[in-house]
Design a protein around this motif. Structure first.
Motif, PDB file in Angstrom:
ATOM      1  N   GLY A  94       0.837  -1.189   0.000  1.00  0.00           N
ATOM      2  CA  GLY A  94       0.000   0.000   0.000  1.00  0.00           C
ATOM      3  C   GLY A  94       0.872   1.238   0.000  1.00  0.00           C
ATOM      4  O   GLY A  94       1.405   1.631   1.046  1.00  0.00           O
ATOM      5  N   SER A  95       1.057   1.861  -1.164  1.00  0.00           N
ATOM      6  CA  SER A  95       1.895   3.047  -1.272  1.00  0.00           C
ATOM      7  C   SER A  95       1.180   4.241  -0.652  1.00  0.00           C
ATOM      8  O   SER A  95      -0.027   4.413  -0.826  1.00  0.00           O
ATOM      9  CB  SER A  95       2.209   3.326  -2.742  1.00  0.00           C
ATOM     10  N   GLN A  96       1.933   5.070   0.055  1.00  0.00           N
ATOM     11  CA  GLN A  96       1.337   6.230   0.707  1.00  0.00           C
ATOM     12  C   GLN A  96       0.729   7.187  -0.319  1.00  0.00           C
ATOM     13  O   GLN A  96      -0.385   7.635  -0.200  1.00  0.00           O
ATOM     14  CB  GLN A  96       2.405   6.938   1.550  1.00  0.00           C
ATOM     15  N   THR A  97       1.508   7.528  -1.333  1.00  0.00           N
ATOM     16  CA  THR A  97       1.066   8.426  -2.398  1.00  0.00           C
ATOM     17  C   THR A  97       2.121   8.423  -3.487  1.00  0.00           C
ATOM     18  O   THR A  97       3.282   8.102  -3.238  1.00  0.00           O
ATOM     19  CB  THR A  97       0.864   9.869  -1.891  1.00  0.00           C
ATOM     20  N   SER A  98       1.717   8.813  -4.675  1.00  0.00           N
ATOM     21  CA  SER A  98       2.691   8.962  -5.764  1.00  0.00           C
ATOM     22  C   SER A  98       3.126  10.411  -5.918  1.00  0.00           C
ATOM     23  O   SER A  98       3.939  10.735  -6.779  1.00  0.00           O
ATOM     24  CB  SER A  98       2.074   8.478  -7.080  1.00  0.00           C
ATOM     25  N   LEU A  99       2.610  11.303  -5.048  1.00  0.00           N
ATOM     26  CA  LEU A  99       2.881  12.733  -5.184  1.00  0.00           C
ATOM     27  C   LEU A  99       4.167  13.172  -4.501  1.00  0.00           C
ATOM     28  O   LEU A  99       4.720  14.219  -4.839  1.00  0.00           O
ATOM     29  CB  LEU A  99       1.704  13.543  -4.603  1.00  0.00           C
ATOM     30  N   LEU A 100       4.642  12.410  -3.514  1.00  0.00           N
ATOM     31  CA  LEU A 100       5.833  12.802  -2.770  1.00  0.00           C
ATOM     32  C   LEU A 100       7.055  12.074  -3.320  1.00  0.00           C
ATOM     33  O   LEU A 100       7.030  10.853  -3.484  1.00  0.00           O
ATOM     34  CB  LEU A 100       5.663  12.487  -1.280  1.00  0.00           C
ATOM     35  N   PRO A 101       8.142  12.796  -3.592  1.00  0.00           N
ATOM     36  CA  PRO A 101       9.343  12.152  -4.143  1.00  0.00           C
ATOM     37  C   PRO A 101       9.873  11.024  -3.260  1.00  0.00           C
ATOM     38  O   PRO A 101      10.355  10.007  -3.766  1.00  0.00           O
ATOM     39  CB  PRO A 101      10.351  13.315  -4.226  1.00  0.00           C
ATOM     40  N   PHE A 102       9.800  11.199  -1.947  1.00  0.00           N
ATOM     41  CA  PHE A 102      10.330  10.177  -1.035  1.00  0.00           C
ATOM     42  C   PHE A 102       9.607   8.849  -1.226  1.00  0.00           C
ATOM     43  O   PHE A 102      10.235   7.800  -1.400  1.00  0.00           O
ATOM     44  CB  PHE A 102      10.178  10.658   0.414  1.00  0.00           C
ATOM     45  N   THR A 103       8.270   8.875  -1.198  1.00  0.00           N
ATOM     46  CA  THR A 103       7.513   7.634  -1.330  1.00  0.00           C
ATOM     47  C   THR A 103       7.631   7.051  -2.733  1.00  0.00           C
ATOM     48  O   THR A 103       7.583   5.827  -2.904  1.00  0.00           O
ATOM     49  CB  THR A 103       6.037   7.857  -0.973  1.00  0.00           C
ATOM     50  N   ALA A 104       7.799   7.912  -3.741  1.00  0.00           N
ATOM     51  CA  ALA A 104       8.004   7.403  -5.097  1.00  0.00           C
ATOM     52  C   ALA A 104       9.320   6.628  -5.182  1.00  0.00           C
ATOM     53  O   ALA A 104       9.394   5.573  -5.829  1.00  0.00           O
ATOM     54  CB  ALA A 104       8.001   8.558  -6.095  1.00  0.00           C
ATOM     55  N   THR A 105      10.355   7.131  -4.507  1.00  0.00           N
ATOM     56  CA  THR A 105      11.640   6.433  -4.493  1.00  0.00           C
ATOM     57  C   THR A 105      11.523   5.091  -3.787  1.00  0.00           C
ATOM     58  O   THR A 105      12.063   4.075  -4.252  1.00  0.00           O
ATOM     59  CB  THR A 105      12.707   7.300  -3.789  1.00  0.00           C
ATOM     60  N   VAL A 106      10.804   5.069  -2.655  1.00  0.00           N
ATOM     61  CA  VAL A 106      10.594   3.815  -1.928  1.00  0.00           C
ATOM     62  C   VAL A 106       9.847   2.814  -2.803  1.00  0.00           C
ATOM     63  O   VAL A 106      10.213   1.637  -2.890  1.00  0.00           O
ATOM     64  CB  VAL A 106       9.818   4.061  -0.620  1.00  0.00           C
ATOM     65  N   SER A 107       8.804   3.271  -3.478  1.00  0.00           N
ATOM     66  CA  SER A 107       7.999   2.379  -4.322  1.00  0.00           C
ATOM     67  C   SER A 107       8.826   1.790  -5.458  1.00  0.00           C
ATOM     68  O   SER A 107       8.757   0.589  -5.741  1.00  0.00           O
ATOM     69  CB  SER A 107       6.802   3.141  -4.901  1.00  0.00           C
TER      70      SER A 107
END
Length: 395
Positions: A94-107
């Motif tokens: 469950g990804s937090q959001t695709s809007l934040l660079p940090f979470t996009a990198t984690v994904s």
């Protein structure tokens, strides 16, 4: 007279009598490797195999001589045969959001690491929404995934999500925000905030003769005290170095998930109302920090602020390379390393290996003075050709 029939239990005991323990242990060593690309040292192999280091070392060297393993570097080993798998694990993310660079990198890192480990990764987007997070939890349960990696910041639904997975007997890893019954993976939020606060206070003591006249804290209230512990840490870090925050006003704002546009609007209003002259700003993430910086620049008063971010994102690193930038620091969590570590943790849980209840990531304060030393390849990354991203399922 016919001999009595052997019970299944007796049959099992008889089969065990034919087993060669040294072979069993050798296979256990081979199964400690999750892929042919993984390099492990003696300590990790012994831990995964549950064997004494001396026994593990002898088996490793024997397997090297028989060409089932090979040495990698000075102390590492690599498996030369693809480990046999009884099943292909299916993990929900469950990804937090695709809007934040940090979470996009984690994904992105998780997708790559799951593919390397032969894991089927079902990716859904929580979208910073408690409703979506609950719906996605139901989807993971109905899909009967083997484990869930959940990144959602709304503390109000954490217990509900935990119950869903518990009743379905699905283990799960909570990223960034602890959830009941989950293995936690992420930042030590208070520690990270304290590191930023200390650096801000030291900078202010050198740059401003009269010290700061206000402190602005940009948080995420939906996450409760857990994520905002970064801001508590900022204040405590400032107090450790000076007595600034005991005698000057502090303003706390909710940034609606740490999003850039929401934070930009909040700080613009604050500037109009409070007319800051020397403001220390602690932000919950780099998106909020950069939004605050833009608001001060737009108003033509950039030199009236000093800002500390969190995440160590590429955008923050680029900003710190600008001459005289007022993004004073950002605490790096190195999300580019998350994917492999989280998948390794997930496999340990699925294989019933002992794991710690909380796994904290490394923290380091990035500044304009050390950013090139810690991230020397940023210029190369910007000029490198884009690669085709592996396909993933999104909601």
């Amino acid at each position: 007279m016919k001999s009595p029939l052997k019970s299944p239990r007796n049959n099992t005991a008889a089969k065990r009598g034919y087993m060669v323990q040294s072979v069993v242990r050798a296979v256990t060593i081979l199964n400690a490797f999750q892929s042919t690309s993984e390099v492990l040292d003696l300590r990790v192999v012994a831990s995964r195999a549950g064997l004494h280091k001396a026994t593990t070392f002898r088996l490793l060297e024997t397997l090297v001589e028989t060409h089932l393993l090979e040495r990698a570097g000075k102390h590492g080993y690599r498996c030369c045969v693809q480990p046999a798998r009884a099943k292909r694990y299916r993990i929900g993310y469950g990804s937090q959001t695709s809007l934040l660079p940090f979470t996009a990198t984690v994904s992105d890192g998780l997708v790559v690491a799951a593919n390397a480990a032969n894991i089927d990764l079902l990716v859904l987007n929580n979208g910073l929404s408690p409703r979506f997070a609950l719906q996605n939890a139901d989807t993971f349960v109905s899909e009967k995934v083997d484990l869930v990696i959940d990144s959602q910041i709304n503390i109000g639904v954490a217990a509900q999500i935990a119950v869903k997975f518990s009743e379905a007997r699905i283990p799960f890893i909570a990223l960034d925000i602890p959830h009941p019954g989950a293995t936690y993976f992420g930042a030590d939020n208070y520690k990270a905030g304290r590191m930023a606060g200390r650096h801000l206070a030291r900078w202010a003591a050198k740059a401003w003769k009269n010290g700061p006249e206000q402190i602005i804290l940009l948080g995420v209230d939906a996450a409760g005290p857990l994520l905002n512990a970064r801001l508590t840490g900022v204040l405590d870090g400032i107090n450790e170095v000076s007595a600034f925050s005991h005698r000057i006003p502090t303003h706390h704002y909710d940034t609606k998930g740490g999003q850039f546009e929401a934070t930009l609007d909040i700080v613009r209003r604050h500037i109009r109302r409070r007319k800051p002259e020397r403001a220390l700003i602690g932000a919950v993430n780099d998106s909020a920090a950069l939004a605050a910086l833009q608001a001060f620049r737009e108003a033509g008063i950039e030199r009236s602020c000093a800002i500390a971010g969190q995440d160590g994102s590429l955008a923050a690193r680029e900003e710190m390379r600008r001459t005289s930038s007022r993004l004073i620091c950002s605490v790096a969590y190195f999300p580019e390393t998350y994917g492999e570590r989280i998948i390794r943790l997930a496999l340990d849980i699925l294989k019933h290996r002992p794991v710690a209840p909380a796994v904290f990531v490394q923290h380091e304060v990035l500044t304009p003075q050390n950013v090139d030393k810690i991230y020397p390849n940023d210029a190369w990354m910007k000029s490198a050709p884009e690669t085709i991203e592996p396909q993933r399922k999104l909601q």
